[in-house]
Every structure is written in C-alpha cells, then in structure tokens.
Design a protein around this motif. Structure first.
Motif, short mmCIF file in Angstrom:
data_model
loop_
_atom_site.label_atom_id
_atom_site.label_comp_id
_atom_site.label_asym_id
_atom_site.label_seq_id
_atom_site.Cartn_x
_atom_site.Cartn_y
_atom_site.Cartn_z
N ASP A 50 -1.80 -2.63 -25.40
CA ASP A 50 -1.92 -2.03 -26.73
C ASP A 50 -2.38 -0.59 -26.53
N VAL A 51 -1.57 0.35 -26.96
CA VAL A 51 -1.94 1.76 -26.79
C VAL A 51 -1.93 2.42 -28.17
N VAL A 52 -3.08 2.96 -28.57
CA VAL A 52 -3.17 3.71 -29.83
C VAL A 52 -3.28 5.19 -29.46
N ILE A 53 -2.37 5.98 -29.98
CA ILE A 53 -2.50 7.43 -29.79
C ILE A 53 -3.10 8.01 -31.06
N VAL A 54 -4.07 8.90 -30.88
CA VAL A 54 -4.73 9.50 -32.04
C VAL A 54 -4.21 10.91 -32.18
#
Ligand code: MG
Length: 383
Positions: A50-54
C-alpha cells in the motif's frame, strides 16, 4: 530477495513546492521518468502492499500522469507543513496498528531494495529505523566567514529517508508533538516521544534533490546503455529540377519520387533512430496512406523520432549516413548536409557523418533508376 520481508506500507511525501530547486521537482523528468516514479516503483518492487503519495491539492492529474501504468498507490493531499503532510498520509493509509510504515521523501529517487529491507527488518528490534551515513568531511564552525573552531563528527550522522516505524508508534508520536514546533523528520518525532530509533546503513545514492544542479548530478548516476539502429531507404528517380537529400535541396535534372519530399537520407536516418529504440519504423509513425504527409518535409519525421528518444531519457550519440547513387555528385554538398543534420539533431559536427558511394554502374542505383540510402544511429538510454 524481498519475499522474506513482512508486509509493509509506505507514505511518499511529495507535497513541497520545490522553491529551492526551482519548481515542483517531484514531477520533473529524471532519466526519462518523473522523479516521484523512481521511489514509487522501488517501493512496489520491494513488496510494499500500500503506497500513499502525499501531493499538493490540485496535483492529482500530474500524479496520475507521473505514475501511469503503476498499481498499488493512491494519493492524499498534503498539509501546510511536512509534519501535516505525513500525518495526512498516515490517516489515508490506516490499517493495523502494528503495520510497518516507511515514510519517504519523493526528492530522494534512488531508493534501493536493500535500504528498504534494512529499515523494515529493524522494526523487530527498535521502534524506528533511520538510514544514515557517517559524516566524511571534517566539520568547522564559522562566524562571519571565519573559522571559529571545529565540531566533533564522530557522533554525527546524515539522516536520509525512508524512515520506518509501526503505524501506531508514529501516529501517537505525531499526536504528542507540539503544534507550534517544526519537525525535521519522523525519527525526531518518535525519539522525542520516547521511542528508540536505530540507525541503519544509508546509501550515498539516496541523495536529496534540493538545488537545480542536483539534477545534473543525479542524471550522471543513472546507468545507461548504448544501442545501435540501422535504416535503409530507396526512392525512384523521376522528372524534376531538384532533389532533397539529408535535409538539403540540391539542384538536379531529376527528382526522387515519393509521398513526402522523398528525402531517402532522412528517411534512412529516421528508421535508424527508431530502430535503435525498438520503436517501429517510419511507416508506423507516418503512414504513406495518410494524406497529411503528402509532400511533407522529411525533417519532421527525424525530429519526431528524436523527440520520442528524449521522452525516454535517451540521446543520440552519433549518426552516419551513406548515400548510394551515380548522380548527383554528393561530395560538393557533404559539408552542408552534415551541418544541416547537426543542427536538426543538436549534435556536434564530428558526431554527424554523410558519405556517398556509387555502385560502379551496376544494379538499380548504377543504372540511375533510383537512389538508396543507408544510415546508422547510436543512442544511449537509461538502462
Ligand atoms: Mg522513403
């Protein structure tokens, strides 16, 4: 290599405006792909589930374009500060409290699987992991530009990212962090909250792109590969008063017949350039059945091929064209052809060769039925 790693998630911080590097550097091309894509690809390849980019609010289209074709990531919008952005990313992530989370700066593109593994594995023995490098240069204190003592460097480390923590450890530490104080990184926040953050071996390639000149240094670090392509083209002679060869119009008592301007030299060179990239041939990109290419100036075809090369982070190294005909005499025009090609391709003159030969009156070129051209192009591309 990475199968032994426990499941982990990642927050990639790309919410800055990049004022010191001269613009939003996370979308800028490096080695033919956007800066942020390097990190996201590395995390996904290492097994991040799971990768969240901000990202800044309003940058969703840029993010979608930069990460096109990748799955396993989503975007959250950043806050006014780095701390706010990381917390927004953690909130978007959610999941089990003991989930390992890596927080990474998008401005550090050269993230290796080895660094990721060291960070994740260290959570078995500490509350956090901080990749860092020892300080190699000696340190001096200065006042008004004058040396005013030295600083012991033995206990000093250069902190990098990704920094790893369990989700609850980091969210709790941020909740306890004073709102009026700027947090330089997550290790600082967790350490202040009483956590044990262990230093793990960093990577000199994990340099942070901060200033415009950093991009040139980063480009130089990208492994490249040399490729060669070749092209061949023939056009038939017909009635006319001039002929286009290698981008020059030469007075002649015949012309070459074709759908475009029939510049066989440029066509062979275009095919050589496309061939080096494995990108089809001139007919794929400019179908002769398409009326818009009727009479077209063939320099457009070559420029198009070179633009496709640039999009992939590649560049032409040198080109070599051979024209095969009895007439016209090419030699008087060779230098002007080289200069024309060097200008079109933005290459130095010694990287552009135009040669000519006859076939000693044999074959279709020898009988004056047509002109043939061969070309070779060398390119280099990110490996
Ligand atoms: Mg042709």
């Amino acid at each position: 290599m990475t199968s032994a790693l426990p499941a982990f998630a990642a927050v990639v911080v790309a919410a800055g405006s990049g004022s010191r590097s001269g613009g939003a550097k996370q979308w800028r091309a490096l080695g033919g792909k956007p800066v942020i894509r390097w990190s996201v690809e590395a995390l996904l390849k290492a097994g991040a589930d799971d990768v969240v980019i901000v990202i800044p609010a309003g940058a969703d289209a840029e993010a979608a374009e930069a990460l096109a074709g990748l799955t396993g990531w989503r975007a959250a919008h950043g806050g006014a500060t780095r701390a706010g952005s990381v917390q927004a990313g953690l909130a978007a992530l959610g999941g089990p409290e003991d989930r390992p989370v890596l927080v990474h700066d998008a401005a550090r593109p050269f993230l290796s699987s080895a660094v990721i593994a060291r960070c994740v594995q260290t959570l078995d023995e500490a509350d956090g992991a901080l990749p860092a490098l020892p300080v190699a240069d000696s340190l001096r204190r200065a006042v008004d530009g004058l040396v005013a003592g030295s600083v012991e460097r033995e206990a000093l480390w250069r902190a990098q990212t990704p920094q790893a923590f369990r989700l609850k450890t980091l969210t709790d530490a941020y909740a306890a962090w004073p709102a009026d104080e700027a947090a330089s990184d997550e290790a600082t926040v967790v350490e202040r909250a009483g956590g044990r953050v262990k230093i793990v071996e960093g990577d000199a390639r994990l340099m942070k792109l901060t200033y415009p000149e950093d991009f040139a240094m980063a480009e130089a670090l990208i492994p490249r590969t040399v490729r060669i392509g070749q092209g061949y083209d023939v056009h038939r002679w017909g009635p006319g008063e001039s002929v286009w060869l290698c981008g020059l119009e030469i007075p002649h008592d015949q012309t070459l017949i074709g759908h475009s301007d029939a510049d066989a030299g440029l066509h062979a060179l275009t095919d050589a350039s496309l061939g080096a990239m494995g990108d089809g041939d001139i007919g794929d990109h400019f179908p002769p059945t398409d009326p818009q290419w009727k009479g077209a100036s063939s320099d457009r075809f070559l420029v198009h091929a070179v633009e496709r090369l640039h999009v992939r982070g590649g560049r032409l190294v040198n080109v070599d064209v051979t024209l095969i005909c009895e007439r016209p005499k090419v030699k008087p025009h060779r230098q002007a052809m080289r200069e024309r090609l060097a200008g079109l391709l933005s290459l130095p003159l010694d990287a552009v060769s135009v040669k000519a030969t006859t076939t000693e009156a044999m074959g279709f070129t020898g009988r004056g039925e047509g002109l043939a051209a061969q070309a070779v192009a060398t390119i280099d591309l990110p490996a």
